[in-house]
Design a protein around this motif. Structure first.
Motif: not given
Length: 85
Positions: A1-7, A31-37, A71-74
């Motif tokens: 399961x992948x994660x959603x990414x918000x920037x 983008x790779x953080x969605x599969x492996x945070x 995942x939220x990119x700060x």
């Protein structure tokens, strides 16, 4: 399961201002953080919330919400500037 990414807006502007040769590397790492945070080399930050990954001289600071799978990119920036507040 992948994660959603918000920037966040600040991180988005920083990403857009990266040099052309570095932009694809940082974009792909995000983008790779969605599969492996929590990839190899990531660190939990001390003194503030979040995690960070290194991409050359750049750092990406982000938060992981495992419950909502988000995942939220700060922030994104050069290593000499990223930790300054």
């Amino acid at each position: 399961m992948s994660y959603d990414i918000a920037i966040k807006k600040k991180a988005s502007k920083a990403l857009e201002s990266l040099p052309n040769e570095d932009y694809p590397k940082v974009r792909d790492a995000i983008r790779e953080l969605a599969e492996n945070p929590r990839p190899n080399g990531c660190l939990k930050l001390r003194g503030r919330e979040g995690w960070r990954i290194r991409i050359g001289v750049y750092r990406v600071v982000y938060a992981i919400n495992d419950k909502d799978r988000k995942i939220t990119i700060f922030d994104i920036g050069h290593r000499r500037d990223i930790y300054r507040t």
